[in-house]
Scaffold this motif. Structure first.
Motif, PDB file in Angstrom:
ATOM      1  N   ILE A   1      -7.646 -53.027  30.155  1.00 13.00           N
ATOM      2  CA  ILE A   1      -7.429 -51.811  29.372  1.00 13.00           C
ATOM      3  C   ILE A   1      -7.480 -50.616  30.296  1.00 13.00           C
ATOM      4  O   ILE A   1      -8.288 -50.563  31.235  1.00 13.00           O
ATOM      5  N   SER A   2      -6.598 -49.660  30.063  1.00 11.14           N
ATOM      6  CA  SER A   2      -6.568 -48.457  30.889  1.00 11.14           C
ATOM      7  C   SER A   2      -6.206 -47.275  30.006  1.00 11.14           C
ATOM      8  O   SER A   2      -5.590 -47.443  28.953  1.00 11.14           O
ATOM      9  N   ARG A   3      -6.584 -46.078  30.450  1.00  8.70           N
ATOM     10  CA  ARG A   3      -6.292 -44.886  29.655  1.00  8.70           C
ATOM     11  C   ARG A   3      -5.878 -43.743  30.564  1.00  8.70           C
ATOM     12  O   ARG A   3      -6.267 -43.678  31.731  1.00  8.70           O
ATOM     13  N   ASP A   4      -5.117 -42.845  29.987  1.00  9.93           N
ATOM     14  CA  ASP A   4      -4.706 -41.608  30.662  1.00  9.93           C
ATOM     15  C   ASP A   4      -5.327 -40.473  29.868  1.00  9.93           C
ATOM     16  O   ASP A   4      -4.921 -40.202  28.736  1.00  9.93           O
ATOM     17  N   ASN A   5      -6.331 -39.826  30.431  1.00 10.90           N
ATOM     18  CA  ASN A   5      -7.061 -38.783  29.703  1.00 10.90           C
ATOM     19  C   ASN A   5      -6.268 -37.493  29.544  1.00 10.90           C
ATOM     20  O   ASN A   5      -6.658 -36.624  28.764  1.00 10.90           O
TER      21      ASN A   5
END
Length: 116
Positions: free
Chosen positions: A68-72
């Protein structure tokens, strides 16, 4: 009304890969971002979670295969799924919880089917 746009589901053979992106329709300060899934005939379960600081947590059965990865900045959260197994077949749901309160949103779900 905020919506979470999910995509990337489909039919894949065992051992294959899929990437599930999720993007909210509006920009907020988001705390928790998660992916859940609901296999046929079973309850919804947490697959992966990521905090604002980047700390992650995974369902035991997907550890080492899912990321899982996110772009804040864009407030997007992706789930990269590798070495998929038939047991991964489920409807996958994106979930976000806003910072500073109880407000949360769910996506509409995207079907992932792993079959030969």
């Amino acid at each position: 009304q905020v919506q979470l746009a999910e995509s990337g589901g489909g039919l894949v053979q065992p051992g294959g890969s899929l990437r599930l992106p999720c993007a909210p329709s509006a920009i907020f300060s988001i705390d928790h971002m998660r992916w859940y899934r609901q296999p046929p005939g079973n309850e919804r379960e947490l697959v992966a979670a990521i905090t604002q600081d980047g700390n992650t947590n995974y369902l035991n059965s997907v550890k080492g295969r899912f990321t899982i990865s996110r772009d804040n900045v864009k407030n997007t959260v992706d789930l990269q799924m590798n070495n998929l197994k038939p047991a991964d077949t489920a409807v996958y749901y994106c979930y976000v919880k806003l910072a500073g309160g109880p407000t949360e949103y769910w996506g509409q779900g995207t079907q992932v089917t792993v079959s030969s």
